[in-house]
Design a protein around this motif. Structure first.
Motif, mmCIF file in Angstrom:
data_model
loop_
_atom_site.group_PDB
_atom_site.id
_atom_site.type_symbol
_atom_site.label_atom_id
_atom_site.label_comp_id
_atom_site.label_asym_id
_atom_site.label_seq_id
_atom_site.Cartn_x
_atom_site.Cartn_y
_atom_site.Cartn_z
ATOM 1 N N PRO A 128 0.759 -1.011 -0.312
ATOM 2 C CA PRO A 128 0.075 -0.082 -0.100
ATOM 3 C C PRO A 128 1.151 1.108 -0.056
ATOM 4 N N HIS A 129 -0.183 2.398 0.153
ATOM 5 C CA HIS A 129 0.955 3.240 -0.341
ATOM 6 C C HIS A 129 1.531 3.569 -1.175
ATOM 7 N N LEU A 130 1.903 3.402 -2.297
ATOM 8 C CA LEU A 130 2.744 3.764 -3.075
ATOM 9 C C LEU A 130 3.610 4.301 -3.873
ATOM 10 N N ASN A 131 1.974 5.735 -3.765
ATOM 11 C CA ASN A 131 2.230 7.168 -3.614
ATOM 12 C C ASN A 131 3.118 7.905 -2.849
ATOM 13 N N ASP A 132 3.256 7.484 -2.018
ATOM 14 C CA ASP A 132 4.352 8.570 -1.111
ATOM 15 C C ASP A 132 5.734 8.439 -1.398
ATOM 16 N N ASP A 133 6.315 8.036 -1.784
ATOM 17 C CA ASP A 133 7.867 7.821 -1.915
ATOM 18 C C ASP A 133 8.220 7.266 -3.641
ATOM 19 N N PRO A 134 8.539 8.623 -4.098
ATOM 20 C CA PRO A 134 9.131 7.776 -5.553
ATOM 21 C C PRO A 134 9.860 6.648 -5.837
ATOM 22 N N GLY A 135 10.449 6.426 -4.640
ATOM 23 C CA GLY A 135 11.324 5.296 -4.970
ATOM 24 C C GLY A 135 10.509 3.891 -4.627
#
Length: 196
Positions: A128-135
């Motif tokens: 989940p939360h793929l959009n939290d960090d571009p890495g």
């Protein structure tokens, strides 16, 4: 029923989920703290619920609490016997074969996770939360080259429902496998489920 991922003395997350479910005409009444299980009667009440919500939080600690309380295998058996599990964030990660991908949230390496076996209810890992960090996406692509499990990655607000062969996708999750990424689709997920 609601299983807390950690002690929740103020029950703020529970109250938030209770309000969420109430908007859909559902009641969330039973709060379960794995560190303070009251015994067989409380466990019986939990498994008498129409559905059980596994909340978010620290996935590794949640898994440890489920194991220590003896609830990991009980939850798995209940779900396989047509029990409805709802998972958000850590709770969703726990439904997969391993919590290895969760290591990325703390800057770790999924390949280094040695004791991450979870509920194993789905034939893929969940992130989940793929959009939290571009890495996160490049790290998941690298990890996908070393794991046999495909990885379903979701941004906040995305997810899926799996039920008796039914696959419902919300948003535009990604399926990552073998160093490649593509849009998740019902057919591919249904195929994975049928082979599991």
């Amino acid at each position: 029923g609601y299983i807390a991922s950690a002690p929740e003395p103020q029950r703020a997350f529970f109250d938030e989920k209770r309000q969420y479910y109430a908007r859909y005409g559902l009641s969330l009444d039973l709060f379960v703290d794995l560190d303070a299980l009251a015994g067989g009667e409380e466990i019986g009440r939990l498994f008498a619920c129409n559905a059980i919500h596994l909340t978010g939080g620290h996935t590794g600690d949640f898994l440890r609490r489920l194991r220590q309380s003896g609830m990991l295998e009980k939850l798995r058996a209940w779900a396989l016997d047509d029990g409805i599990l709802v998972g958000t964030s850590a709770g969703a990660i726990l439904m997969t074969p391993t919590i290895a991908a969760d290591a990325l949230f703390e800057g770790g390496s999924p390949e280094a996770v040695r004791d991450g076996a979870a509920l194993d209810l789905m034939p893929f890992e969940f992130f989940p939360h793929l959009n939290d960090d571009p890495g996160y996406l490049p790290a998941l692509l690298r990890y996908s080259e070393t794991t046999a499990n495909p990885i379903l990655a979701c941004r906040d607000g995305e997810g899926l429902i799996l039920c008796d062969g039914l696959v419902e996708i919300f948003g535009a999750p990604l399926m990552i496998a073998g160093g490649f990424v593509e849009a998740a689709d019902r057919g591919r997920i249904a195929d994975l489920l049928s082979r599991a």
